[in-house]
Every structure is written in C-alpha cells, then in structure tokens.
Design an enzyme around this catalytic site. Sequence first.
Site, PDB file in Angstrom:
ATOM      1  N   VAL A 108       0.862  -1.172   0.000  1.00 53.31           N
ATOM      2  CA  VAL A 108       0.000   0.000   0.000  1.00 53.31           C
ATOM      3  C   VAL A 108       0.900   1.223   0.000  1.00 53.31           C
ATOM      4  O   VAL A 108       1.842   1.312   0.792  1.00 53.31           O
ATOM      5  CB  VAL A 108      -0.915   0.021   1.236  1.00 53.31           C
ATOM      6  CG1 VAL A 108      -1.772   1.280   1.244  1.00 53.31           C
ATOM      7  CG2 VAL A 108      -1.783  -1.226   1.289  1.00 53.31           C
ATOM      8  N   CYS A 109       0.626   2.149  -0.913  1.00 50.44           N
ATOM      9  CA  CYS A 109       1.318   3.433  -0.907  1.00 50.44           C
ATOM     10  C   CYS A 109       2.844   3.224  -0.966  1.00 50.44           C
ATOM     11  O   CYS A 109       3.356   2.486  -1.792  1.00 50.44           O
ATOM     12  CB  CYS A 109       0.882   4.214   0.335  1.00 50.44           C
ATOM     13  SG  CYS A 109       1.299   5.956   0.368  1.00 50.44           S
ATOM     14  N   THR A 110       3.575   3.837  -0.042  1.00 49.75           N
ATOM     15  CA  THR A 110       5.034   3.762  -0.063  1.00 49.75           C
ATOM     16  C   THR A 110       5.579   2.425   0.426  1.00 49.75           C
ATOM     17  O   THR A 110       6.795   2.223   0.439  1.00 49.75           O
ATOM     18  CB  THR A 110       5.631   4.887   0.795  1.00 49.75           C
ATOM     19  OG1 THR A 110       5.020   4.870   2.088  1.00 49.75           O
ATOM     20  CG2 THR A 110       5.388   6.241   0.150  1.00 49.75           C
TER      21      THR A 110
END
Length: 324
Positions: A108-110
Amino acid sequence: MGERTVLIVGYEGAELIDIACVSSSLDIANRIGADPPYRIVLATPGGRPITCDSGLRLCAQETLERCTGPVDTLVVSGGLGHTRAAANPLVTGHVRRLAALARRVASVCTGATVLAEAGLLANRRATSHWMYADQLARSYPDVTVDPEPIYIRDGNVATSGGVTSALDLTLAFVEEDHGMALARGVALGVVAYLQRPGTQAQLSMFLARCSTDDLVVRRARSHVATHLADDLGTATLARLAGVSERQLSRLFLAHAGSTPAQYVRRARTEAAAHLLTSTALPLAAVARRCGFGSTESLRQAFLAHYAVTPSRFRAERRRTVDAP
C-alpha cells in the site's frame, strides 16, 4: 478450505489508514459471509507496538521474524517510515521470505519501497503514492514505475497508490476471492462511493493543484469544468482568456502539465466516468453532455485513459447502491 491468512506488515512510522483500509474491509467481508473467512494478522519487527504517522500506537499480533506459512496474502503497509523500514535488513529479509510462502503479495502506498528493496518488484510494473513515485523510480531503476494508476497487478504482486487506494485494491482481492456481490457488499459497508478500477488515475484532475498565481490557467480550467459540452478548442479558450493560443499552451504546459487540448479531453473523460457510474443515461447522452462528438469519440477516450470501453466501465463499476 480453511481461513485465508492476510499478513499485514507494519513498522515504526506506518500509516494507520494503510493498515485499516485493508483490515477493516476484510473484517466486513467476514461479517457478510466471506467463506472461507479472512484471518487478519498485523506483524511487526520484534512483535513490538508501533507508532503510526498520526502518533497513535498499534499493538502487533505476531512477531515478523517468527511468522510462518501458510500465508494467503502478504501486505506491506506504507507510511513516512518506509525508507527506514526498507533500510532494515530484518524487515526486507523476512518480507522476502514470507513472499515466497504467499499466494499473492501487495503493498500500500510507499510500502512499494520495501517490496522493491526486497527485490520483489524487479522487472515488474509498479505504482506508489504519486508524491513518491519519482523517488521510487530513481532508487530502483529495475522497476517500471507508473504513478498514474490506483493499483497495478503484475503477476502475483500488486502495488497500490496513496492511502485510500488500499481500499480499492482490497475490494479487488475480495471480488477475486468471493465474487462481485460480496465485494459490493463490502463497499457498501465502508460507504465507498465507487469501487474504482485499478486503471483510474490516483489524482483526479479536478483535485490537481494549479499554480495559484496564474489567473489565466485558473480561469481556463474553471471554464472547462463548467462548460464541458461547449466548444473548448484552444483558440476558443485563448480568446476567452485574452491571450494567444501559443501563450495559453505555454502556460498550460507550465502549470497544468499538459496542453489545453489534452486537459480538455481528460476533463471530459473523467466527467463521463462520473456520469456512467452515477446515472442511467445512455452512452449517447453521456457523450453529448461531456462534449464528445460521438459515442465512438467517447469510446476512444476511455480506451486511452482507462483501458476499457465505456460500457464495460459502467457494467463493472456501477455505483454500489445498485448492487443486489
């Protein structure tokens, strides 16, 4: 078949929403009939509590180093602590080990930074939060980074964009595991406006920031948003803005990252996507309202922007309130 274990990897500086979007959505899936159900586990280095970006503390259920299979889905959360987590051999080593045991792997995301450092994104397409995509691409040249999509699936590895895109990816997983009806039920449970396709852009152009001191571009953008069905050719916009076509194009490239024509086409396409998923208007009416000359023009725009036809987009992503 027994429970599907979803192992979420957290660390100091993880983003709470990244974790909660996954865990809460799967919990709702369990409550409305996921069979087999999901077993949701948060694992951290040393099994220690972690402090999230917001300052809230989360207690782990498992020690990352001691986790063993079977693992159905491994999810690495993102957060401001992603670079420290990626620099920790303990974290990346055990993520690599657990990925080999999992049916599918996701970030998720970074959290994509951790997957990349673990070597799990080598020679794959991937995405991350649009603010960090360039950093990911520079740090890992063997990863083909695309900052646009909400999520990307390459083989059994999935990466998602910023924060709430975790919800879209999780809904896609639920649909894959249990069918569209259950996924729509989860979307209703979390009061999601729409289950967005992975090809949809992370950052809607209507939310994208434009230089606040450039009144010409701001006024042109505002006119486009409120006059989609009108003539929005570069010559018309330049005349309304009181500048030459060349000057308008230069300003748009500098402050909106596209030519006026590209901006207009994307604005019309996003508006059409909203109408397709929130109304029962026929395609011809949608095309007319959004300024497309024909349904074929609408179709070509959707294929270019979303990689699906308008009719398929509507069929697959209709507002969840229409779900049975």
